[in-house]
Motif scaffolding. Structure first.
Motif, PDB file in Angstrom:
ATOM      1  N   ARG B 117      30.766  28.073  35.877  1.00 37.54           N
ATOM      2  CA  ARG B 117      30.985  29.235  37.035  1.00 37.54           C
ATOM      3  C   ARG B 117      30.044  29.120  38.178  1.00 37.54           C
ATOM      4  N   SER B 118      28.926  29.361  38.501  1.00 35.43           N
ATOM      5  CA  SER B 118      27.825  29.153  39.399  1.00 35.43           C
ATOM      6  C   SER B 118      28.083  27.646  40.247  1.00 35.43           C
ATOM      7  N   ARG B 119      28.347  26.989  39.501  1.00 36.75           N
ATOM      8  CA  ARG B 119      28.070  25.692  40.171  1.00 36.75           C
ATOM      9  C   ARG B 119      29.051  25.684  41.295  1.00 36.75           C
ATOM     10  N   ASP B 120      30.799  25.917  41.066  1.00 29.62           N
ATOM     11  CA  ASP B 120      30.952  26.199  42.872  1.00 29.62           C
ATOM     12  C   ASP B 120      30.443  26.998  44.249  1.00 29.62           C
ATOM     13  N   PHE B 121      30.350  27.569  43.601  1.00 34.92           N
ATOM     14  CA  PHE B 121      29.560  28.638  44.773  1.00 34.92           C
ATOM     15  C   PHE B 121      28.023  27.763  44.727  1.00 34.92           C
ATOM     16  N   TRP B 122      27.136  27.810  44.467  1.00 30.98           N
ATOM     17  CA  TRP B 122      25.551  26.295  44.442  1.00 30.98           C
ATOM     18  C   TRP B 122      26.399  25.193  45.911  1.00 30.98           C
ATOM     19  N   LEU B 124      29.571  25.063  47.239  1.00 34.43           N
ATOM     20  CA  LEU B 124      29.641  25.536  48.460  1.00 34.43           C
ATOM     21  C   LEU B 124      28.712  26.005  49.627  1.00 34.43           C
ATOM     22  N   LEU B 125      27.800  26.273  48.958  1.00 35.07           N
ATOM     23  CA  LEU B 125      26.867  26.609  50.238  1.00 35.07           C
ATOM     24  C   LEU B 125      26.280  25.008  50.838  1.00 35.07           C
TER      25      LEU B 125
END
Lengths: 356, 305
Positions: B117-122, B124-125
């Protein structure tokens, strides 16, 4: 000898905390084929990964030959794993895969070569030594994974459902192969499976697990014939459960009263107390008899032919169902028909009184 | 099924396939092959006095890529200015690639080992700066490292240094800018191969007595090698032709190939030389690409043959 003492693994905190392992204690003997058996999510793989070093337990101790393992990272434990997916290195040949552990241990080149050749022979893969791992069949990959884990001569070999990806025939062959390898190498095997038949045929001892706890430890025969509680009796093999009244106990046996009012004796744990209880009777341990000789009477509801044996489903007068399994003899003539009045009987001491 | 097709229908299929191909072919022809041909022709012509070309065949442009003739004595010598710029371009591009790999590899590993789930967030950064205008990002770097910039002010204020360090208008500043600009191009392909990596292989290696370093070297690195090579090529090639970054952060002293080429088409008024230099750059890129294809091809053979 591996001693596992009060090992607990809790994921999460507070209300959402999940006990993957709950106070698990067991001692596994040297050169034993020990099986962890249970449904998926029962904690058996977590326990295996704790021994391998991939999971740190929240509490508890694991000792190998008296020395604690928990302080060592996986690469310093004399324990190797055969993974469920085999996890063969795709960029190496069969021989390079088997050599990997030995090279990492810093063994001299000559010794690595000799051991790899011996291992290839042991798992009968010598002609495949220079193949890439993607070019061999599932059963062959399985054997390479075994050879790779055995090559560094670990003190304990952990096997995480290694046969689950194989088809039925190959599975049967590999079960025998595993037994042979264990006998030839003299290494302790800890084997994880959810297949009760596999566990019964291969193991020296079985630990049945459910919801993070060990429910019963014993030889396959003990586990099958004397299940300690309803979960174990239900999970392993087919079982008839009969609601009974326990009258008195004497050592390992108890006097019981069946719903029909008839009394007989059954095996029980020493801690069994008089009162309502459940009796487990294996279908093949009971017989179909004329109603007047029976412990419990009823009507024959269904007859199912299985080739080697026939299953008789009896609707007991108490309302419960009881299944009897009888082996088919040659030239056997079917003498019963559905709707017949029949009786169920089993010898004294055959049933097992279960713990709540 | 295929042999059921009537000849008329087969012809129609062929026509529609050609029709689908047409836009791509037109773009390739107009935007790649055409201009390339013009550049090639120009490199063999004579420069006009006020820019442009005179239609007279000449080897001069190619000659002056590597050599120069002394104006007074007519003596031949290597064109030191050009060669040092070639060398600086290759050197800075290589160093930038290595630096981007050093920063990008652990970053890709970090992201690939996060929960799904948090891979997309990273990611994006990582991608946000990439969507920002190149010039703005370059000026931001300039603001950070100039003599009265944030970094120097901070160092002065904390007393680590007594006078500002000259960082801007050096080779270091060009490299810093290029690493910053092209880092996502390194991270993306490495992350893509890292995400496909079966981490039970890492566990297996760790289980088989490999230390962390050896797990990285013997298992992780060989398996994500195609990603590493792709990322390195994606960083190295645009670095070679970089124009904005060396212009803004190099301050005119530290030219790279892109700036040298621009100079020939502008103030230098030597279009044939500019064209020859452009083709030389293309040749270097081709060499890098051949290197890449062979490196990846070897992996492919291993996996299939």
């Amino acid at each position: 000898m591996i001693e596992i003492e009060g090992v607990t693994k809790i994921y999460g905190e507070g209300k959402s905390a999940f006990h993957a392992l709950d106070d698990v204690s067991v001692t596994i003997r040297e050169n034993e084929f020990f099986t962890l058996l249970g449904p998926s999510g029962c904690g058996k793989t977590t326990l295996l990964r704790t021994i391998a070093g991939f999971v740190d337990p929240t509490r508890g101790a694991i000792r190998l030959a008296g020395k604690s393992l928990l302080e060592s990272p996986p690469h310093k434990r004399p324990v190797n794993t055969v993974f469920q997916s085999y996890a063969l290195f795709p960029h190496m040949t069969v021989a390079q895969n088997i050599a990997f552990g030995l090279e990492m241990q810093g063994k001299p080149r000559v010794e690595v070569k000799e051991t790899v050749a011996r291992m290839l022979e042991l798992v009968r893969m010598t002609p495949m030594a220079d193949r890439q791992t993607g070019q061999i069949s599932g059963g062959q990959q399985q054997r390479v994974a075994l050879a790779r884990a055995l090559a560094p001569r670990p003190e304990v070999l952990l096997l995480d459902e290694p046969l689950s990806a194989l088809d039925f025939k190959l599975r049967k062959d590999m079960q025998l192969e595993l037994k042979r390898l264990q006998a030839e190498t003299g290494i302790t095997f800890i084997f994880v499976t959810h297949d009760q038949e596999e566990a019964l045929t291969m193991s020296d001892r079985i630990a049945v697990m459910n919801a993070g706890r060990i429910r019963q430890i014993g030889s396959p025969r003990e586990i099958y014939d004397q299940p300690a509680e309803r979960f174990v009796a239900d999970f392993i093999g087919d079982t008839n459960f009969v609601e009974i009244e326990l009258l008195e106990t004497e050592g390992e046996t108890a006097g019981i009263r069946l719903p029909s009012g008839r009394e007989t004796r059954a095996r029980s744990g020493a801690e069994a107390r008089p009162g309502k209880a459940t009796l487990a009777v294996r279908p093949e341990h009971a017989r179909l008899v004329p109603p007047e000789e029976a412990l419990m009477a009823g009507t024959l509801a269904e007859i199912v032919y299985f080739g080697t044996d026939t299953h008789y489903h009896v609707a007991l007068d108490s309302g419960a169902r009881f299944v009897i399994r009888q082996q088919n003899a040659p030239h056997h003539r079917q003498t019963h028909a559905t709707g017949d009045r029949v009786g169920v009987s089993f010898a004294p001491g055959v049933g097992q009184v279960l713990r709540d | 099924m295929a042999d059921d097709l009537s000849p008329a229908r087969a012809a129609r299929e062929r026509r529609s396939r050609l029709l689908l191909l047409t836009p791509a072919m037109i773009i390739l022809l107009l935007a790649a092959s055409g201009p390339l041909l013009i550049v090639l022709i120009y490199s063999f012509l004579t420069p006009g006095d006020y820019g442009g070309v005179v239609w007279k065949f000449s080897w001069d442009a190619w000659f002056s890529v590597v050599a120069e003739r002394d104006f007074f004595t007519d003596e031949l010598s290597f064109a030191d200015a050009h060669l040092s710029i070639f060398w600086r371009s290759v050197k800075l591009s290589l160093m930038t690639t290595v630096a981007a790999l050093i920063f990008g590899f652990p970053t890709a590993y970090f992201i690939a080992t996060r929960p799904k789930r948090s891979r997309d967030f990273w990611m994006l950064l990582i991608m946000i700066p990439f969507w920002t205008n190149l010039l703005i990002r370059t000026f931001a770097i300039m603001e950070l490292i100039r003599a009265e910039g944030t970094v120097n002010m901070l160092l002065l204020w904390t007393g680590i240094i007594d006078e500002p360090i000259q960082m801007l208008f050096t080779e270091f500043s060009i490299m810093l800018g290029m690493v910053y600009v092209y880092l996502p191009l390194m991270i993306l392909p490495i992350y893509a191969s890292m995400e496909r990596l079966d981490f039970s292989l890492v566990e297996a290696a760790y289980d088989l007595y490999a230390t962390r370093w050896r797990v990285l070297r013997r298992v992780i690195f060989p398996l994500v090698r195609p990603g590493v090579i792709a990322g390195s090529i994606l960083v190295f090639i645009p670095c070679l032709g970089a124009y904005v970054t060396p212009r803004v952060l190099g301050g005119g002293k530290n030219l790279m190939l892109g700036n040298l080429i621009e100079l020939q088409f502008g103030q230098g008024r030597n279009w044939p030389l500019g064209a020859a230099l452009s083709l030389s750059l293309l040749a270097i890129v081709m060499v890098a690409l051949i290197f890449y294809v062979r490196a990846v091809g070897r992996d492919g053979e291993k996996a299939h043959g």
